[in-house]
Design an enzyme around this catalytic site. Structure first.
Site, PDB file in Angstrom:
ATOM      1  N   TYR A  56      84.786  74.848  50.590  1.00 36.34           N
ATOM      2  CA  TYR A  56      84.567  74.020  49.405  1.00 36.34           C
ATOM      3  C   TYR A  56      83.513  72.935  49.641  1.00 36.34           C
ATOM      4  O   TYR A  56      83.567  72.186  50.620  1.00 36.34           O
ATOM      5  CB  TYR A  56      85.865  73.333  48.936  1.00 36.34           C
ATOM      6  CG  TYR A  56      85.580  72.356  47.827  1.00 36.34           C
ATOM      7  CD1 TYR A  56      85.231  72.801  46.555  1.00 36.34           C
ATOM      8  CD2 TYR A  56      85.574  70.979  48.070  1.00 36.34           C
ATOM      9  CE1 TYR A  56      84.909  71.921  45.543  1.00 36.34           C
ATOM     10  CE2 TYR A  56      85.258  70.082  47.068  1.00 36.34           C
ATOM     11  CZ  TYR A  56      84.917  70.560  45.807  1.00 36.34           C
ATOM     12  OH  TYR A  56      84.577  69.672  44.818  1.00 36.34           O
ATOM     13  N   HIS A  86      75.185  63.998  39.007  1.00 39.82           N
ATOM     14  CA  HIS A  86      76.309  63.069  38.942  1.00 39.82           C
ATOM     15  C   HIS A  86      75.876  61.631  38.683  1.00 39.82           C
ATOM     16  O   HIS A  86      76.730  60.747  38.521  1.00 39.82           O
ATOM     17  CB  HIS A  86      77.122  63.138  40.241  1.00 39.82           C
ATOM     18  CG  HIS A  86      77.996  64.349  40.328  1.00 39.82           C
ATOM     19  ND1 HIS A  86      77.522  65.627  40.163  1.00 39.82           N
ATOM     20  CD2 HIS A  86      79.333  64.487  40.560  1.00 39.82           C
ATOM     21  CE1 HIS A  86      78.501  66.496  40.296  1.00 39.82           C
ATOM     22  NE2 HIS A  86      79.623  65.825  40.538  1.00 39.82           N
ATOM     23  N   ASN A 198      81.584  61.654  47.350  1.00 41.81           N
ATOM     24  CA  ASN A 198      83.031  61.506  47.482  1.00 41.81           C
ATOM     25  C   ASN A 198      83.300  60.275  48.336  1.00 41.81           C
ATOM     26  O   ASN A 198      82.719  60.105  49.404  1.00 41.81           O
ATOM     27  CB  ASN A 198      83.641  62.731  48.164  1.00 41.81           C
ATOM     28  CG  ASN A 198      83.969  63.857  47.199  1.00 41.81           C
ATOM     29  OD1 ASN A 198      84.477  64.883  47.599  1.00 41.81           O
ATOM     30  ND2 ASN A 198      83.694  63.681  45.917  1.00 41.81           N
ATOM     31  N   TYR A 280     107.705  22.788  34.685  1.00 42.30           N
ATOM     32  CA  TYR A 280     107.600  23.880  35.655  1.00 42.30           C
ATOM     33  C   TYR A 280     106.187  24.062  36.204  1.00 42.30           C
ATOM     34  O   TYR A 280     106.004  24.464  37.358  1.00 42.30           O
ATOM     35  CB  TYR A 280     108.032  25.203  35.002  1.00 42.30           C
ATOM     36  CG  TYR A 280     109.516  25.362  34.775  1.00 42.30           C
ATOM     37  CD1 TYR A 280     110.416  24.348  35.053  1.00 42.30           C
ATOM     38  CD2 TYR A 280     110.013  26.560  34.271  1.00 42.30           C
ATOM     39  CE1 TYR A 280     111.764  24.507  34.826  1.00 42.30           C
ATOM     40  CE2 TYR A 280     111.370  26.738  34.039  1.00 42.30           C
ATOM     41  CZ  TYR A 280     112.249  25.695  34.322  1.00 42.30           C
ATOM     42  OH  TYR A 280     113.590  25.863  34.096  1.00 42.30           O
ATOM     43  N   ARG A 283     106.300  21.510  38.938  1.00 38.63           N
ATOM     44  CA  ARG A 283     107.430  21.607  39.864  1.00 38.63           C
ATOM     45  C   ARG A 283     107.449  22.946  40.591  1.00 38.63           C
ATOM     46  O   ARG A 283     107.893  23.044  41.742  1.00 38.63           O
ATOM     47  CB  ARG A 283     108.733  21.424  39.072  1.00 38.63           C
ATOM     48  CG  ARG A 283     109.910  21.175  39.962  1.00 38.63           C
ATOM     49  CD  ARG A 283     111.249  21.000  39.281  1.00 38.63           C
ATOM     50  NE  ARG A 283     111.276  20.917  37.854  1.00 38.63           N
ATOM     51  CZ  ARG A 283     112.299  21.344  37.110  1.00 38.63           C
ATOM     52  NH1 ARG A 283     113.343  21.905  37.700  1.00 38.63           N
ATOM     53  NH2 ARG A 283     112.302  21.216  35.806  1.00 38.63           N
ATOM     54  N   PHE A 329      89.736  61.076  48.688  1.00 37.32           N
ATOM     55  CA  PHE A 329      88.892  60.350  47.746  1.00 37.32           C
ATOM     56  C   PHE A 329      89.688  59.741  46.590  1.00 37.32           C
ATOM     57  O   PHE A 329      89.153  58.993  45.781  1.00 37.32           O
ATOM     58  CB  PHE A 329      87.831  61.284  47.156  1.00 37.32           C
ATOM     59  CG  PHE A 329      88.378  62.609  46.688  1.00 37.32           C
ATOM     60  CD1 PHE A 329      89.348  62.679  45.708  1.00 37.32           C
ATOM     61  CD2 PHE A 329      87.934  63.791  47.252  1.00 37.32           C
ATOM     62  CE1 PHE A 329      89.867  63.890  45.270  1.00 37.32           C
ATOM     63  CE2 PHE A 329      88.445  65.017  46.827  1.00 37.32           C
ATOM     64  CZ  PHE A 329      89.411  65.066  45.835  1.00 37.32           C
ATOM     65  N   GLU A 413      90.620  68.569  38.115  1.00 40.25           N
ATOM     66  CA  GLU A 413      90.891  67.164  38.448  1.00 40.25           C
ATOM     67  C   GLU A 413      91.805  66.616  37.353  1.00 40.25           C
ATOM     68  O   GLU A 413      91.376  65.914  36.440  1.00 40.25           O
ATOM     69  CB  GLU A 413      89.569  66.401  38.576  1.00 40.25           C
ATOM     70  CG  GLU A 413      88.750  66.977  39.735  1.00 40.25           C
ATOM     71  CD  GLU A 413      87.272  66.610  39.714  1.00 40.25           C
ATOM     72  OE1 GLU A 413      86.900  65.698  38.960  1.00 40.25           O
ATOM     73  OE2 GLU A 413      86.509  67.250  40.454  1.00 40.25           O
TER      74      GLU A 413
END
Length: 500
Positions: A56, A86, A198, A280, A283, A329, A413
């Site tokens: 792959y 990409h 990746n 608060y 405090r 990844f 994915e």
């Protein structure tokens, strides 16, 4: 070389990362890293020469195209096509400080010898870093699962002489920088494009950058909270160590101890009080600030692990003679902690805005809106509106990104982390916190002036003297936008180191 950091297998801490960045250190590969990178590349070349099986991302397509076998003569083109296709980032440009961290962390991850990249590829990334050649990267486009694909594609384009970079204050095409330095474009070999794209370096770099700021502004939350307490004529008892030792959360104890140190020697805190308790927001400073401190500490541990990890795919293991496709990844550990960090920072802003509100309310002998002649003067009425608006936006931004997922790549994915969105919105929360605390400082410093001639502690008086040089007291109404801007600049000018 004295001012050089050598990339090696030694654990890189966030403190070291901050030091490398702040001291503008050069990067260089250690001999160990060079050997690891070269051995892995040699192994992969040999494997490709003797193996016909599909592996792959090395001789196959990507994502849902993983079953498409690519011939050996097209492997370089495959990797180049990957980087170009990409590079789909959009939106705002990533801040240059974060881009520089991305380069460093990508170099670190590739140096371990499990990614199969060429030595020249890593060395060119180091050249970019050392010469402040910063790729132009965009904030939108990563799902935070197959790595930060789009941002890392833009980080990698200049290796090919493509894309844009910022150099010497100008945005130029990468080919111009290549000519200036007499560099040839890198010819990517099998797997290299995937190794570059990746990885979690976009999310990781945002997280590291935010953590550096978070440590600083967590400290400032305590300092400014102490000044507000003094302005409000608050009580010291809630910071007594006995209270915190019977509920010993680390952050709570650290905050209470710091408040006592900040207030040591103060005439204001020592004077008799008419009121029995404080609200608060005063405090419970140890409990609220402390919880955020503990969150920051936890997130630091996660990011320390991440920046010392191999996060590309597939991973190459020379000793075991295997190449394994997995999911390092995937950004889930980062997405969840960035969401957690955003909540912690949002809460520091939320309690800060409440202290600001108390200070302008005309209580404890303070004039309404902290100004003489209220009515003619609106004083500090509207900065609280601004702080409230920003604090509310932070609450909206603190909605987790990591609970979301959208299927991509034809279902291959099918679960993503959305960690990149968690990262960019966490940075916005951090920037908002800076402004909220700056507004509290404006109000607190004005309020404490009404306690004169009583003096606060030596530290607080010194801190306020420096602040007053930048932002004078408000006697009559003026444009307070500039005071907010100058207050943020004042806080940013301080260097506060991360605690290990």
């Amino acid at each position: 070389m004295e001012n050089t950091h050598y990339i090696s297998s030694e654990v890189l801490s966030l403190e070291q990362l901050q030091e490398i960045i702040s001291q503008n250190r050069m990067l260089s590969l250690s001999e160990e890293a060079k050997v690891n990178i070269q051995k892995c590349r040699d192994y992969l070349d040999k494997k490709m020469a003797t193996n016909d099986k599909p592996i792959y991302g090395i001789n196959t397509g990507f994502g849902s195209l993983c079953n498409v076998k690519i011939s050996n003569e097209n492997l370089s083109q495959l990797q180049e096509n990957l980087v170009k296709s990409h590079a789909c980032g959009t939106g705002d440009e990533v801040p240059q400080e974060i881009v520089k961290i991305m380069l460093l962390l990508k170099i670190q991850s590739l140096s371990y010898g499990h990614s199969g990249v060429q030595l020249i590829t890593v060395e060119r990334l180091i050249d970019f870093y050392n010469n402040d050649i910063l790729p132009v990267i965009y904030t939108q486009g990563s799902l935070g699962a197959s790595g930060d694909l789009a941002p890392l594609a833009h980080l990698s384009l200049p290796l090919l002489g493509e894309g844009e970079v910022t150099f010497e204050g100008k945005k130029i095409h990468a080919s111009e920088v290549m000519k200036k330095f007499n560099w040839q474009p890198i010819v990517l070999q099998s797997k290299e494009g995937l190794a570059l794209l990746n990885g979690t370096q976009f999310m990781s770099s945002y997280g590291c950058y935010i953590l550096m700021k978070a440590a600083k502004y967590s400290y400032f939350a305590d300092v400014i909270g102490a000044i507000s307490l003094e302005g409000f004529d608050g009580r010291i008892e809630p910071f007594n160590e006995l209270i915190h030792m019977v509920r010993p959360h680390k952050g709570q104890i650290v905050t209470a101890r710091r408040m006592n140190e900040l207030l040591e020697g103060s005439q204001i805190i020592a004077q008799p009080k008419e009121h029995v308790q404080d609200p608060y927001s005063f405090r419970c400073i140890p409990q609220v600030h402390g919880a955020s401190k503990d969150t920051i500490d936890y997130v630091k541990k996660v990011f320390k692990t991440e920046i010392n990890s191999v996060t590309d795919n597939p991973n190459i293991f020379i000793g075991e003679d295997v190449i394994i496709s997995g999911g390092n990844f995937h950004g889930q550990p980062l997405a969840m902690t960035l969401d957690f960090l955003a909540i912690a920072l949002s809460e520091l802003g939320s309690i800060s805005e409440r202290r600001t509100y108390q200070l302008i309310s005309g209580l404890r002998g303070l004039p309404a809106f902290l100004v003489d002649n209220p009515g003619l003067n609106s004083g500090f009425m509207i900065p609280q509106y601004t702080a409230a608006s920003i604090a509310s936006q932070n609450k909206q931004l603190a909605t987790p990104a990591s609970v979301d997922s959208i299927v991509s790549s034809n279902g291959q994915e099918d679960h993503v982390s959305m960690g990149a969105n968690a990262a960019t919105k966490c940075l916005k929360v951090m920037e908002n916190l800076e402004r909220i605390l700056a507004i509290e400082l404006m109000n607190a410093s004005q309020a404490i002036s009404y306690r004169q001639p009583l003096q606060s502690s030596e530290f607080i008086e010194s801190f306020l003297k420096s602040y007053r040089a930048e932002v004078p007291l408000v006697k009559d109404d003026r444009i307070l936008h500039y005071d907010i801007v100058n207050s943020v600049s004042f806080l940013n000018s301080f260097m506060v180191e991360l605690e290990d």
